[in-house]
Design an enzyme around this catalytic site. Structure first.
Site, short mmCIF file in Angstrom:
data_model
loop_
_atom_site.label_atom_id
_atom_site.label_comp_id
_atom_site.label_asym_id
_atom_site.label_seq_id
_atom_site.Cartn_x
_atom_site.Cartn_y
_atom_site.Cartn_z
N GLU A 189 0.81 -1.21 0.00
CA GLU A 189 0.00 0.00 0.00
C GLU A 189 0.84 1.26 0.00
O GLU A 189 1.95 1.30 0.52
CB GLU A 189 -0.91 0.00 1.22
N CYS A 222 9.84 -7.17 14.27
CA CYS A 222 9.57 -6.40 15.49
C CYS A 222 8.30 -6.96 16.12
O CYS A 222 7.32 -7.23 15.42
CB CYS A 222 9.43 -4.91 15.17
N CYS A 255 3.33 8.14 1.86
CA CYS A 255 4.01 7.08 2.60
C CYS A 255 4.21 5.89 1.67
O CYS A 255 3.25 5.32 1.14
CB CYS A 255 3.16 6.70 3.81
N CYS A 287 -2.51 3.88 11.52
CA CYS A 287 -1.36 3.06 11.85
C CYS A 287 -1.79 1.69 12.35
O CYS A 287 -2.69 1.58 13.16
CB CYS A 287 -0.53 3.75 12.92
N CYS A 300 8.40 -7.87 5.78
CA CYS A 300 9.63 -7.41 6.42
C CYS A 300 10.22 -8.57 7.21
O CYS A 300 9.48 -9.33 7.83
CB CYS A 300 9.34 -6.23 7.35
N CYS A 305 4.69 -5.36 15.51
CA CYS A 305 4.39 -4.86 14.17
C CYS A 305 3.64 -5.91 13.34
O CYS A 305 4.09 -7.06 13.23
CB CYS A 305 5.69 -4.49 13.47
S1 SF4 Z 1 8.45 -2.12 12.56
FE1 SF4 Z 1 7.70 -3.77 11.17
S2 SF4 Z 1 8.17 -3.11 9.09
FE2 SF4 Z 1 9.39 -1.81 10.51
S3 SF4 Z 1 11.37 -2.88 10.70
FE3 SF4 Z 1 10.07 -3.69 12.36
S4 SF4 Z 1 9.08 -5.52 11.50
FE4 SF4 Z 1 9.90 -4.34 9.79
#
Ligand code: SF4
Length: 377
Positions: free
Chosen positions: A91, A115, A104, A344, A111, A118
């Site tokens: 997106e 994290c 953005c 978010c 990813c 996330c």
């Molecule tokens: S916050 Fe999410 S997208 Fe950003 S680096 Fe960490 S895992 Fe990856």
């Protein structure tokens, strides 16, 4: 295979033209048509010789991303879901404000950094976006927003997309070469002509790549911090085990020597009972005391399957107050585009995870999208 010319930055395009015996100014002309004027048809490039247009049409194409969805929220936030093939989608979100328009942009499908808070990280990683797919998001947004300039018309200085933040899906610095080529196009006067202050890369802290970015194309930098100690950050942002806070803070100080702005933006997602205490705020101040910085505080936005909770408004205010009382600027991220799931933690996408075993889920977000407010006015 047909070459997509959106994959080249100015130097790459000039080299491709040179291989075909064409002069560098021809490459500049085509670059301008593609990026300034948003043209994808060689026949419309009227100042390019007809024979060259035919040659280009036979060998190359200008192919932007294919939109799967286009939604506009009541507050004007606009979101496109873009098909990147293989059942994957990313997106791009445009956030209009009184004095700027921020896009953005995503840099990877999924990813790999995992994290813990996330939703993107939870979906795993599929692949890096190509340069064409990264710059294609800006190319597409300008075309959709009617922001491409007309040939022969001077630059009024008005731009609908005035700021770009690489805070969509993915860790931009883990896709370094493609991201840098896209950044060069964003800054190129023959393409988008954005100032370095108005383009922000967000990183979870890939220290060597931060140094490379500083050397190659030092745009504004946002760092996803999220914890004031190594013990906690190891848990929330696992890349910290490789590049701990001492190294990350040193890299931030080095970056500032060449940064276009005189501060680093630290993004900090507030997780109830985990990192949102008074002591955490004070530890943050101690950690960053010799780094000119601003904080973007992001109250956690829960998503299905997450174990964390959003802190109450009073807790957020108190945390912000502790930072502000020490004369550190701390903003709390506004939620935009709620009614189209562009807030978010809700940015949608699809990731077919190739790094782990999880099934693809239609939910994605790079949590630190937050620094939107911090983009240069
Ligand atoms: S916050 Fe999410 S997208 Fe950003 S680096 Fe960490 S895992 Fe990856």
């Amino acid at each position: 295979m047909t070459v997509n010319l959106l994959d080249f930055d100015a130097a790459g395009l000039a080299a491709w033209f040179a291989q075909r015996g064409e002069k560098p100014f021809r490459a500049r002309q085509v670059l301008r048509w593609m990026h300034r004027f948003g043209v994808d048809d060689f026949e419309r490039m009227t100042d390019v010789a007809k024979s060259l247009r035919a040659k280009l049409a036979a060998e190359a194409e200008i192919r932007g991303p294919a939109p799967l969805r286009d939604a506009t929220a009541g507050d004007g936030t606009r979101k496109w879901l873009l098909d990147v093939g293989g059942g994957n989608a990313v997106e791009t979100v445009f956030i209009p404000e009184a004095n700027r328009g921020t896009l953005c942009v995503s840099s990877q499908v999924g990813c790999a950094l995992e994290c813990s808070f996330c939703s993107t990280g939870k979906q795993g990683f599929n692949r890096n976006l190509t340069t064409a797919e990264i710059i294609g998001q800006l190319w597409h947004a300008n075309r959709m927003l009617g922001a491409v300039r007309q040939p022969g018309v001077g630059d009024s200085g008005e731009r609908v997309v005035s700021n770009v933040v690489l805070m969509g899906m993915g860790e931009p610095l883990a896709n370094f070469d493609n991201v840098v080529a896209a950044l060069r196009l964003m800054l190129d006067d023959n393409a988008y002509g954005l100032s370095r202050r108005r383009v922000t890369v967000s990183t979870a802290g890939l220290v060597p790549a931060m140094d490379r970015l500083r050397a190659e194309v030092p745009v504004a930098l946002a760092v996803s911090l999220h914890a004031p100690t190594d013990a906690l950050r190891d848990e929330l942002v696992p890349i910290n085990r490789k590049y701990p806070l001492r190294e990350l803070m040193a890299a931030c100080r080095r970056y500032l020597e060449d940064a276009p702005r005189d501060f680093i933006t630290f993004e900090y997602v507030l997780l109830a009972g985990v990192n949102d205490g008074d002591a955490d705020a004070r530890a943050l101040l101690a950690l960053t005391r010799d780094i000119p910085c601003k904080f973007n505080l992001i109250p956690f936005n829960p998503f299905p399957g997450s174990d964390y909770r959003k802190p109450g408004a009073d807790r957020v205010r108190r945390f912000q107050e502790i930072l502000m009382n020490a004369d550190v600027v701390a903003t709390v991220r506004k939620t935009r585009g709620d009614d189209i799931d562009a807030a978010c933690g809700q940015l949608a996408g699809q990731v077919r995870d190739r790094s782990r075993r999880q099934a693809a889920q239609p939910l994605v977000r790079h949590e630190p999208v937050a620094a939107l407010e911090e983009s240069a006015p």
